[in-house]
Design a protein around this motif. Structure first.
Motif, short mmCIF file in Angstrom:
data_model
loop_
_atom_site.label_atom_id
_atom_site.label_comp_id
_atom_site.label_asym_id
_atom_site.label_seq_id
_atom_site.Cartn_x
_atom_site.Cartn_y
_atom_site.Cartn_z
N THR A 269 1.10 5.45 0.55
CA THR A 269 0.50 6.64 1.15
C THR A 269 1.39 7.83 0.81
OG1 THR A 269 -0.34 5.31 2.99
CG2 THR A 269 -0.28 7.70 3.32
N SER B 286 10.14 4.73 3.31
CA SER B 286 9.72 6.08 2.90
C SER B 286 10.65 6.64 1.82
CB SER B 286 9.68 7.01 4.11
OG SER B 286 10.92 7.05 4.76
N THR C 195 5.00 -6.24 8.92
CA THR C 195 4.81 -5.06 8.08
C THR C 195 6.07 -4.21 8.13
OG1 THR C 195 2.43 -5.01 8.49
CG2 THR C 195 3.44 -2.97 7.70
N GLU C 196 6.53 -3.82 6.96
CA GLU C 196 7.69 -2.94 6.84
C GLU C 196 7.24 -1.69 6.10
OE1 GLU C 196 12.07 -2.82 4.70
OE2 GLU C 196 10.84 -4.60 4.53
N THR C 197 7.68 -0.53 6.58
CA THR C 197 7.37 0.73 5.91
C THR C 197 8.67 1.35 5.42
OG1 THR C 197 5.42 1.08 7.29
CG2 THR C 197 6.31 3.01 6.14
N HIS D 81 3.25 -5.55 3.50
CA HIS D 81 2.72 -6.54 4.44
C HIS D 81 3.01 -7.93 3.91
CE1 HIS D 81 0.36 -3.29 6.23
NE2 HIS D 81 -0.01 -2.97 5.01
N LYS E 63 0.85 -1.19 0.00
CA LYS E 63 0.00 0.00 0.00
C LYS E 63 0.89 1.24 0.00
CE LYS E 63 -4.01 -1.99 2.17
NZ LYS E 63 -5.08 -1.83 3.12
N TYR F 61 6.50 9.88 0.32
CA TYR F 61 5.74 8.66 0.07
C TYR F 61 6.10 7.61 1.12
CZ TYR F 61 4.69 10.52 -4.55
OH TYR F 61 4.25 11.30 -5.58
N TYR F 62 5.09 6.87 1.57
CA TYR F 62 5.29 5.76 2.50
C TYR F 62 4.78 4.49 1.84
CZ TYR F 62 5.79 9.55 5.84
OH TYR F 62 6.20 10.70 6.48
N LEU F 63 5.65 3.51 1.70
CA LEU F 63 5.29 2.24 1.10
C LEU F 63 5.21 1.20 2.21
CD1 LEU F 63 4.88 0.97 -1.74
CD2 LEU F 63 7.28 0.30 -1.64
N ASP F 64 3.99 0.71 2.47
CA ASP F 64 3.78 -0.33 3.48
C ASP F 64 3.78 -1.68 2.79
OD1 ASP F 64 3.44 1.53 5.59
OD2 ASP F 64 1.33 1.79 5.04
#
Length: 63
Positions: free
Chosen positions: A6, A28, A24-26, A19, A4, A14-17
Motif C-alpha cells: 500500500t 513501512s 500479519t506483520e506490517t 500475511h 500486499k 509504503y506499507y508492506l503487509d
C-alpha cells in the motif's frame, strides 16, 4: 504467505503487509529504494516480482 503493498500519497510512505498463517506483520518504508532493497534481501525478490507488487499496489489518496 501473501504480501500486499500500500502506498500513502500524502506521507510518501509504503506499507508492506506480510500475511503468514494467522499472523500479519506490517513494515513501512520511506521511498522505493528501501522497499526494494528489503524485498531483495529478505524475500529474494527479482525485478519482475517487485514490479508485480507495484502493479497490484493499493494507494491511499487524499482529496
Amino acid at each position: 504467505m501473501e504480501i500486499k503493498l500500500t502506498y500513502d500519497t500524502a506521507k510518501d510512505k509504503y506499507y508492506l503487509d506480510i500475511h503468514s498463517g494467522k499472523q500479519t506483520e506490517t513494515v513501512s518504508f520511506y521511498g522505493e529504494y528501501a522497499l526494494e532493497e528489503y524485498l531483495r534481501d529478505v524475500f529474494d525478490f527479482d525485478i519482475a516480482q517487485i514490479n508485480n507488487l507495484y502493479f497490484e499496489m493499493r494507494q491511499i489518496e487524499y482529496n
